[in-house]
Design an enzyme around this catalytic site. Structure first.
Site, PDB file in Angstrom:
ATOM      1  NE  ARG A 157     -10.788  -9.889  -1.838  1.00 29.90           N
ATOM      2  CZ  ARG A 157     -11.077  -9.010  -2.780  1.00 29.90           C
ATOM      3  NH1 ARG A 157     -11.393  -9.420  -4.004  1.00 29.90           N
ATOM      4  NH2 ARG A 157     -11.069  -7.714  -2.517  1.00 29.90           N
ATOM      5  CE  LYS A 177      -3.876  -1.861   2.700  1.00 25.76           C
ATOM      6  NZ  LYS A 177      -4.919  -1.689   1.670  1.00 25.76           N
TER       7      LYS A 177
HETATM    8  N1  BES Z   1      -8.027  -3.724   4.509  1.00 28.61           N
HETATM    9  C1  BES Z   1      -8.188  -3.351   3.154  1.00 28.61           C
HETATM   10  C2  BES Z   1      -9.481  -2.603   2.891  1.00 28.61           C
HETATM   11  C3  BES Z   1      -9.657  -1.262   3.548  1.00 28.61           C
HETATM   12  C4  BES Z   1      -9.496  -0.105   2.804  1.00 28.61           C
HETATM   13  C5  BES Z   1     -10.066  -1.159   4.851  1.00 28.61           C
HETATM   14  C6  BES Z   1      -9.704   1.123   3.403  1.00 28.61           C
HETATM   15  C7  BES Z   1     -10.253   0.052   5.435  1.00 28.61           C
HETATM   16  C8  BES Z   1     -10.081   1.198   4.711  1.00 28.61           C
HETATM   17  C9  BES Z   1      -8.195  -4.603   2.277  1.00 28.61           C
HETATM   18  O1  BES Z   1      -7.425  -5.652   2.709  1.00 28.61           O
HETATM   19  C10 BES Z   1      -7.652  -4.193   0.954  1.00 28.61           C
HETATM   20  O2  BES Z   1      -6.518  -3.845   0.907  1.00 28.61           O
HETATM   21  N2  BES Z   1      -8.474  -4.242  -0.085  1.00 28.61           N
HETATM   22  C11 BES Z   1      -8.076  -3.874  -1.386  1.00 28.61           C
HETATM   23  C12 BES Z   1      -8.592  -4.892  -2.362  1.00 28.61           C
HETATM   24  C13 BES Z   1      -8.041  -4.736  -3.767  1.00 28.61           C
HETATM   25  C14 BES Z   1      -6.580  -5.070  -3.783  1.00 28.61           C
HETATM   26  C15 BES Z   1      -8.822  -5.637  -4.680  1.00 28.61           C
HETATM   27  C16 BES Z   1      -8.648  -2.497  -1.685  1.00 28.61           C
HETATM   28  O3  BES Z   1      -9.783  -2.225  -1.296  1.00 28.61           O
HETATM   29  O4  BES Z   1      -7.935  -1.695  -2.258  1.00 28.61           O
HETATM   30 MN    MN Z   2      -5.404  -5.507   2.039  1.00 28.83          MN
END
Ligand code: BES
Ligand code: MN
Ligand code: ZN
Length: 491
Positions: free
Chosen positions: A344, A270
């Protein structure tokens, strides 16, 4: 906290809700007690009743021990709901704390049914007593609420007391989840989470088991094991079981909560900006823990199991990489195209394990997708699942509990987006409909049971303080999950 028949409370602060279109016909005794000040400020239009607007009265010549009165805006009379009552009590409690007032009396007013209103007020007052700065070593900047009295008129005292006690339990369970979500990841690792579960729930009557890394491997939970590989902290699965004394139904509610104690994204890392917030990626797990505490205290007639897969999502020499293929406990294989879609993965194995423990009805809660934040914003959680009757029951339960949930579709069109070239599934479906493809992925692991998925990515954390909510963890979904255990006559 106690309820009381109408009386002029001997307390340090009396809180009186005032509506924009206040009928005012029950205010006479309070006006008298305030030495006529209440009528004077109302007549002067200084107090308009706008939501959460506050006005202090200092009583010099009242015939009563309380010297301070807080008038707090409650908005339009007809629009006052239990949700508004909860927020009002929370806001009033926070104002009192800021003034270092530890004892308050809150007058119940408004058009809503007395008993559920008393419960919502109790919840709000408990939420207001939440400590947000546990690691400050100097003087904490906020006082504490020691004692609150809800002053309810014309209702049966026994019913009110029961409702207030229920509100206390639900409020405390919510605060427990908030405290865990706020914890930094160095102090709340996956094993730390399991230790907290033991500490917090010892003596609760719940059975607590923790699956360690070797058991995770033996059970074949390759998705959870895969996500944890990049971290030096081993994963675990916290399993909480509640069995009622008299089982009136064969149904077993399975609650599954995402427990990623820190989500760096893994090799699909990230951006640095705002990454500190990913300490709350275990909020789903904290919600399940809080809900299980409430269940243990309120004792519904149905069995409930809580399953919390806990892990870090880190980068490292052993970390999974984009393109890796993992085998789930259910046997399905998954091509991991993005290591940041880790929630997931761990939930898929946990849903399988909840079924293995005998769950007949499933609900999972997770800070799962940024796409859900885009779709629904910061006050409404995404609600997915099937059949529709199960989803609708959860939506209604959430509405009562003070958690706003909104249904999202799961059409097969979305399932196609997860087709992998070389495995049964891939873990991402592209940017479009990102919250839905995540849910559709989970659906592949529910074994066709009634199942609902709550995406709380947008609602788990408040970036800005509100009159009724400090910055930080909100405790969303705790009360919904706990209340759901009391709806088994409708399953
Ligand atoms: N934990 C994150 C989602 C999240 C985003 C929680 C903002 C709280 C605030 C999750 O694990 C994630 O990183 N999701 C990705 C999925 C993508 C790679 C398909 C996302 O939402 O960017
Ligand atoms: Mn994630
Ligand atoms: Zn995550």
């Amino acid at each position: 906290m106690t309820s009381a028949a109408p009386r002029l409370a001997s307390t340090d602060l009396l809180v009186l809700p005032i509506f924009t279109d206040d009928p005012g016909d029950d205010l006479a005794p309070w006006n008298e007690a305030s030495g006529g000040q209440l009528a004077r400020v109302r007549a002067s239009n200084e107090v308009r009743g706008k939501r959460f607007e506050t006005h202090w009265l200092h009583i010099e010549d009242g015939g009563w021990t309380c010297r301070r009165v807080l008038l707090i805006g409650a908005g339009p009379w007809a629009e006052f709901t239990t949700g508004q009552a909860r927020r009002l009590a929370n806001a009033a409690g926070l104002v009192a704390r800021r003034q270092r007032i530890g004892r308050l009396g809150l007058v119940q007013r408004g058009p809503i049914e007395r008993v559920s209103c008393a419960r919502a007020l109790a919840e709000g007052l408990v939420l207001a007593s939440f400590q947000t700065d546990p690691y400050k070593t100097g003087e904490r900047d906020q006082g504490l609420l020691h004692e609150a009295t809800i002053i309810a008129e014309g209702a049966e005292e026994g019913a009110i007391t029961t409702a207030v006690e229920r509100g206390l339990v639900l409020g405390e369970a919510t605060n427990l989840a908030r405290a865990l979500s706020n914890e930094p990841s160095n102090l709340l690792t996956p094993r730390g989470f399991a230790e907290r579960a033991h500490e917090l729930l010892a003596g609760s009557g719940l059975a607590i088991d923790v699956l360690d890394e070797s058991q995770i491997h033996e059970l074949g939970m390759g998705l959870l094991a895969g996500v944890s590989r990049g971290s030096v902290e081993p994963p675990c699965v916290v399993v909480l079981r509640y069995t009622p004394a008299n089982v009136s139904s064969r149904a077993v509610l399975g609650l599954v909560g995402k427990g990623v104690t820190f989500d760096t994204g893994g090799i699909s890392i990230k951006p640095a900006d705002g990454m500190e917030r990913m300490k709350y990626d275990m909020t789903g797990g904290a919600s399940v823990l809080g809900a299980m505490q409430a269940v243990a205290r309120l004792r519904p007639w149905v069995s409930v199991v809580g399953v919390i897969p806990a892990t870090e999502n880190m980068l490292g020499g052993r970390a999974i990489k984009p393109g890796d293929v993992l085998r789930s406990a259910s046997g399905k294989t998954v091509e991991v195209l993005n290591t940041d879609a880790e929630g997931r993965l761990i939930l898929a194995d946990a849903l399988w394990y909840a079924r293995k423990l005998g769950a007949t009805h499933l609900v999972d809660v997770a800070t799962l997708t940024g796409a859900c934040v885009v779709a629904l914003g910061r006050t409404t959680s995404g609600l997915f699942g099937e059949p529709e009757s199960w989803v609708e029951l959860i939506r209604q339960t959430g509405e009562r509990a003070g958690d706003r949930l909104w249904p999202m579709p799961l059409f097969d069109d979305y399932t196609e987006l997860l087709e992998s070239e070389m495995a049964d599934l891939q873990n991402i479906g592209g940017r479009a409909g990102g919250a839905i493809t995540a849910a559709v992925f989970l659906k592949e692991f529910t074994g066709g049971l009634p199942w609902a998925h709550l995406d709380i990515a947008g609602t788990a954390w408040a970036d800005e303080a509100k009159p009724y909510q400090p910055k930080g963890a909100t405790g969303v979904s705790v009360r919904t999950l706990a209340e759901l255990a009391f709806t088994s006559d409708q399953w």
